[in-house]
Design an enzyme around this catalytic site. Structure first.
Site, PDB file in Angstrom:
ATOM      1  N   HIS A   1       0.869  -1.221   0.049  1.00  0.00           N
ATOM      2  CA  HIS A   1      -0.105  -0.129  -0.083  1.00  0.00           C
ATOM      3  C   HIS A   1       0.891   1.304   0.061  1.00  0.00           C
ATOM      4  CE1 HIS A   1      -3.816   2.375   1.503  1.00  0.00           C
ATOM      5  NE2 HIS A   1      -2.847   3.308   1.379  1.00  0.00           N
TER       6      HIS A   1
ATOM      7  N   HIS B   1     -10.368   1.240   2.323  1.00  0.00           N
ATOM      8  CA  HIS B   1     -10.017   2.048   3.463  1.00  0.00           C
ATOM      9  C   HIS B   1     -11.372   2.062   4.323  1.00  0.00           C
ATOM     10  CE1 HIS B   1      -8.477   6.021   4.926  1.00  0.00           C
ATOM     11  NE2 HIS B   1      -9.725   5.894   5.513  1.00  0.00           N
TER      12      HIS B   1
ATOM     13  N   HIS C   1      -4.333  -0.587   6.150  1.00  0.00           N
ATOM     14  CA  HIS C   1      -3.587   0.246   7.418  1.00  0.00           C
ATOM     15  C   HIS C   1      -4.853   0.202   8.564  1.00  0.00           C
ATOM     16  CE1 HIS C   1      -6.604   2.951   5.257  1.00  0.00           C
ATOM     17  NE2 HIS C   1      -5.883   3.238   4.542  1.00  0.00           N
TER      18      HIS C   1
HETATM   19  C1  NCD Z   1      -3.452   9.218   1.909  1.00  0.00           C
HETATM   20  C2  NCD Z   1      -3.186  10.230   0.920  1.00  0.00           C
HETATM   21  O1  NCD Z   1      -2.888  11.313   1.322  1.00  0.00           O
HETATM   22  O2  NCD Z   1      -3.478  10.055  -0.297  1.00  0.00           O
HETATM   23  N1  NCD Z   1      -3.373   9.843   3.127  1.00  0.00           N
HETATM   24  C3  NCD Z   1      -3.302   9.364   4.483  1.00  0.00           C
HETATM   25  O3  NCD Z   1      -3.476  10.033   5.556  1.00  0.00           O
HETATM   26  N2  NCD Z   1      -3.205   8.236   4.573  1.00  0.00           N
HETATM   27  C4  NCD Z   1      -5.037   8.595   1.491  1.00  0.00           C
HETATM   28  C5  NCD Z   1      -5.195   7.650   2.451  1.00  0.00           C
HETATM   29  O4  NCD Z   1      -4.653   6.415   2.226  1.00  0.00           O
HETATM   30  O5  NCD Z   1      -6.007   7.620   3.428  1.00  0.00           O
HETATM   31 ZN    ZN Z   2      -3.185   5.143   1.677  1.00  0.00          ZN
END
Ligand code: NCD
Ligand code: ZN
Length: 360
Positions: A22, A147, A185
């Site tokens: 990821h 997500h 995540h």
């Molecule tokens: C990610 C992004 O900036 O594209 N940001 C994050 O905080 N992880 C988007 C995501 O994966 O939620």
């Molecule tokens: Zn992400």
């Protein structure tokens, strides 16, 4: 433990070259600035499709993949393979996904609940609107990357992942029992337990930052935008549950950095963007966690074996060596991007010393 059975702390560790399941590589100047950090460590990476506009067609994914390969420095061109994903909208055609998956362009599809995070406006408002897409993915064995946060503003931001499990993820898995799902995540004890207890077609990725920081980090001595990401870091007990899951040796948990670069000015702003740039020292950061947990022998499974097995891809044959060696992480990185003005990013662990280093 007796002195004889206590082995000295290992100074080096050799593992199969890891993959990142990821990552956000962005496009244009940012892509030029960041992609070689990922390619320094990883053989493959699942590339997120949340560009503007999002990657929703086979042709866009092919072109994006070419731009990524183009941006690699010469010694990494042969070595690094970007694995592309489709961004699910409520209007994407099942045939587009099936074609892309069949041609080896799409490795997976990403579900962003609309409004959940950066560039998610085009995402899905109601999962039932994409049931034909999900049926197709279930039939062809194409992984769905989720997500997992509800977007209802009435739900406290620290509860959005746990609520998503009960309101959306559990019913989704009941409706599509064969669908391969990666809960991306994860940030909570609830998510770790749900995945551990779930069927074998359910897995999760865990980021380095959610293994290192809890929500206090966001407010340590002031507002700290470089620790802000989505899903937001939770309480200490959740961080400990994630550490336990990552280092457990359970193949349902594997590496996904969610490295998400935003230029320094976009982070340090009245409305700072969500995303932590951890790509420069990701494997060192994970190694430190596994070392601290006395689980260095389990790093290879988490970083290099469980991901490809879940995706049905071959394991990497190349190896990397990690050395126990102090690594100073710069407070700021000025990265060349093909223009006169470098891209300025604050890396995760800025100003800290890590105890492992990837040998060149
Ligand atoms: C990610 C992004 O900036 O594209 N940001 C994050 O905080 N992880 C988007 C995501 O994966 O939620
Ligand atoms: Zn992400």
């Amino acid at each position: 433990m007796s002195e004889t059975s206590q082995s000295a702390a290992p100074q080096t560790l050799s593992i199969r070259r890891p993959d990142d399941w990821h990552v956000h590589l962005r496009d244009g100047e940012m892509l030029q600035a960041v992609v070689n950090h990922t390619a320094r460590q990883f053989a493959r990476a699942i590339v997120m499709p949340n560009l503007r506009p999002p990657i929703t067609s086979v042709i866009q994914a092919r072109e994006y993949r070419s731009r990524i390969l183009e941006a690699l420095q010469p010694d990494r061109k042969e070595r690094f393979t970007p694995l592309m994903t489709a961004y699910l909208t409520e209007t994407i055609a099942p045939a587009e996904l099936e074609q892309g998956f069949g041609e080896g362009v799409f490795t997976a599809a990403k579900l962003y609940p609309a409004g959940a995070t950066t560039n998610s406006d085009a995402g899905v408002r109601d999962l039932r609107h994409i049931s034909a897409v999900l049926e197709t993915m279930e039939r062809i064995g194409m992984p769905l990357l989720i997500h997992g946060e509800v977007t209802d503003p009435a739900v406290d931001i620290f509860d959005r992942e746990a609520v998503f499990i009960e309101e959306h993820l559990r019913p989704l898995l009941q409706r599509h029992p064969q669908l391969k799902v990666v809960f991306e995540h994860i940030t909570t004890a609830e998510a770790a337990a749900f995945v551990a207890e779930g069927p074998s077609n359910l897995a999760a990725t865990i980021t380095p930052h959610h293994l290192h920081i809890n929500r206090n980090s966001l407010f340590q001595g002031g507002l700290r935008p470089d620790f802000y990401c989505l899903p937001v870091a939770k309480r200490e007990r959740h961080r400990l549950a994630l550490r336990a899951a990552a280092t457990s040796g359970n193949p349902k948990f594997f590496l996904g950095t969610d490295s998400a670069p935003h230029p320094r000015g976009a982070k340090e702003s009245a409305c700072g963007c969500a995303g932590i740039y951890n790509a420069p020292y990701a494997i060192e950061s994970y190694a430190q966690v596994f070392d601290e947990e006395g689980a260095l022998d389990r790093l290879e499974g988490f970083a290099s074996e469980f991901g490809p097995r879940f995706y049905g891809l071959p394991l990497n044959e190349q190896r990397i060596t990690l050395q126990r060696k102090e690594t100073e992480v710069p407070g700021l990185m000025e990265l060349s991007n093909g223009t006169q003005t470098p891209t300025v990013l604050v890396p995760f662990h800025a100003g800290e010393v890590l105890h492992w280093q990837l040998a060149a």
